[in-house]
Write a protein that holds these residues in place. Structure first.
Motif, PDB file in Angstrom:
ATOM      1  N   CYS A 160     -15.584   1.495 100.979  1.00 41.25           N
ATOM      2  CA  CYS A 160     -15.736   1.439 102.726  1.00 41.25           C
ATOM      3  C   CYS A 160     -16.551  -0.518 102.658  1.00 41.25           C
ATOM      4  O   CYS A 160     -16.132  -0.984 103.798  1.00 41.25           O
ATOM      5  CB  CYS A 160     -15.759   2.109 103.976  1.00 41.25           C
ATOM      6  SG  CYS A 160     -14.227   3.509 104.162  1.00 41.25           S
ATOM      7  N   GLU A 162     -16.981  -2.425 101.584  1.00 42.37           N
ATOM      8  CA  GLU A 162     -16.263  -3.378  99.598  1.00 42.37           C
ATOM      9  C   GLU A 162     -15.180  -4.224 101.179  1.00 42.37           C
ATOM     10  O   GLU A 162     -14.608  -5.408 101.141  1.00 42.37           O
ATOM     11  CB  GLU A 162     -16.058  -3.395  99.087  1.00 42.37           C
ATOM     12  CG  GLU A 162     -16.996  -2.716  98.038  1.00 42.37           C
ATOM     13  CD  GLU A 162     -16.266  -2.151  96.489  1.00 42.37           C
ATOM     14  OE1 GLU A 162     -15.808  -1.969  96.232  1.00 42.37           O
ATOM     15  OE2 GLU A 162     -17.405  -1.824  95.262  1.00 42.37           O
ATOM     16  N   TRP A 163     -14.966  -3.511 101.854  1.00 46.54           N
ATOM     17  CA  TRP A 163     -13.765  -3.696 102.303  1.00 46.54           C
ATOM     18  C   TRP A 163     -13.698  -4.741 103.498  1.00 46.54           C
ATOM     19  O   TRP A 163     -12.839  -6.185 104.813  1.00 46.54           O
ATOM     20  CB  TRP A 163     -12.768  -2.314 103.315  1.00 46.54           C
ATOM     21  CG  TRP A 163     -11.986  -1.712 101.825  1.00 46.54           C
ATOM     22  CD1 TRP A 163     -11.741  -2.557 100.947  1.00 46.54           C
ATOM     23  CD2 TRP A 163     -11.522  -0.654 102.127  1.00 46.54           C
ATOM     24  NE1 TRP A 163     -10.960  -1.237  99.353  1.00 46.54           N
ATOM     25  CE2 TRP A 163     -10.703  -0.335 101.042  1.00 46.54           C
ATOM     26  CE3 TRP A 163     -10.948   0.346 103.193  1.00 46.54           C
ATOM     27  CZ2 TRP A 163      -9.613   0.664 100.661  1.00 46.54           C
ATOM     28  CZ3 TRP A 163     -10.162   1.288 102.173  1.00 46.54           C
ATOM     29  CH2 TRP A 163      -9.714   1.276 101.504  1.00 46.54           C
ATOM     30  N   ARG A 186      -9.554  -0.454 109.260  1.00 52.42           N
ATOM     31  CA  ARG A 186      -8.877   0.593 108.289  1.00 52.42           C
ATOM     32  C   ARG A 186      -9.236   1.603 107.456  1.00 52.42           C
ATOM     33  O   ARG A 186      -8.262   2.141 106.364  1.00 52.42           O
ATOM     34  CB  ARG A 186     -10.286  -0.536 107.209  1.00 52.42           C
ATOM     35  CG  ARG A 186     -10.214  -2.184 107.014  1.00 52.42           C
ATOM     36  CD  ARG A 186      -8.753  -2.474 106.323  1.00 52.42           C
ATOM     37  NE  ARG A 186      -8.448  -1.919 105.376  1.00 52.42           N
ATOM     38  CZ  ARG A 186      -8.675  -2.986 104.160  1.00 52.42           C
ATOM     39  NH1 ARG A 186      -9.851  -4.207 104.398  1.00 52.42           N
ATOM     40  NH2 ARG A 186      -8.636  -2.527 102.527  1.00 52.42           N
TER      41      ARG A 186
END
Length: 324
Positions: A160, A162-163, A186
């Motif tokens: 998460c 990385e997002w 997200r």
């Protein structure tokens, strides 16, 4: 590789840190690593850590940069599939990790799982009050209005970050709320509806620095709604209302227990969100302000002690309250 990485930011917290770590080592789920991030402490933490024998525990030391940078340092070195956060003065129930791992393993669509939380005194003993949250599923709108997730209760999938990125190092307070909002844009959330965390309420905590906290609330709220659609902008005034109500509580809970400032913050809350007047939190706040004004600091503190004892005996069921 460990299944879970536990990140504990620590700054001059050696008074509580051994007990906090022990609550991790007592977990029924054992496939984890613990990264204690020493954020420039001057309290002999390195000497203490050198005596630890559990190979799962590692100390990372850095110059003082704040809690966000400390957590980010832990995230950067995390090897676990899941990352759990624990403040250095908080505690976990033994089944906390096991129940959260089971939840994430069984629900691949969930990015973050949190739990209910006990409020505790300086000794780590429950005051009888529980933070209960039903924030699960797609919760962006609810989180944008009010933080419903306690940081020491969170376990999140590592990808998460990385997002949506990690904690904002420019935020000293409300950095967790800011990140939860980004993750909620997200990912779905889940909640374990059981109090598995103890949050120590300390009058010297940075979360009681209401002047710094007011600026942090402003930053997070403005950032959250700067790109929100028109139909969501109505939540902004509600968010400010809850923020100022929280600040009013912090004014009462700080070392100086400033009830006059609490009244000013309460008025700001009502100006932004008039409907909050009839909320349980505002009614409790009005009662607390009245007690402080009538009894003074010392008698108010004694009355709280009596209340905690009474509530511990009678609190068979948790009651809703706002996040820390």
């Amino acid at each position: 590789m460990p299944k879970v990485t536990v990140v504990i930011p620590a700054y001059n917290s050696i008074k509580y840190l051994p007990q906090t770590l022990e609550s991790v080592l007592r977990q029924t789920f054992t496939d984890f690593e613990v990264l204690i991030v020493n954020d420039g402490s001057s309290d002999q933490i390195e000497q203490w850590a050198a005596q630890l024998v559990d190979p799962r525990v590692r100390l990372i030391s850095q110059e003082n940069q704040g809690v966000s940078a400390a957590r980010n340092a832990g995230i950067a070195q995390a090897k676990g599939e899941y990352v759990a956060f624990l403040d250095a003065d908080d505690l976990w129930e033994p089944t906390k990790l096991a129940k959260q791992v089971q939840c994430l393993d069984s629900n691949p669509e969930v990015g973050l799982v949190h739990t209910w939380m006990f409020f505790a005194d300086e000794q780590g003993k429950s005051t009888g009050r529980v933070l209960c949250s039903d924030a699960e599923g797609w919760v962006w709108e609810r989180l944008a209005e009010k933080n419903l997730v306690a940081c020491s209760s969170v376990m999140v999938r590592r990808f998460c970050f990385e997002w949506v990125g990690t904690f904002d190092p420019n935020l000293k307070i409300n950095e967790d709320w800011d990140l939860w909002i980004r993750i909620a844009s997200r990912c779905r959330f889940a909640v374990i509806k059981e109090a598995l965390v103890y949050y120590r309420q300390l009058p010297t905590s940075i979360s009681k620095n209401y002047r710094v906290m007011e600026a942090a609330f402003h930053t997070v709220i403005e950032r959250t709604f700067e790109s929100a659609s028109l139909d969501l902008q109505l939540l902004k005034s509600r968010s400010y209302g809850h923020a100022y109500l929280c600040l009013a509580w912090k004014a009462l809970q700080s070392a100086d227990r400033d009830y006059k400032l609490a009244i000013l913050f309460q008025k700001e809350a009502l100006a932004h969100y008039p409907k909050i007047r009839s909320s349980k939190e505002n009614l409790r706040l009005s009662l607390a302000i009245g007690m402080m004004r009538s009894f003074g600091h010392n008698k108010y503190a004694k009355a709280l002690g009596v209340l905690y004892t009474f509530r511990r005996r009678l609190s068979a069921k948790p009651k809703l309250s706002s996040a820390k």
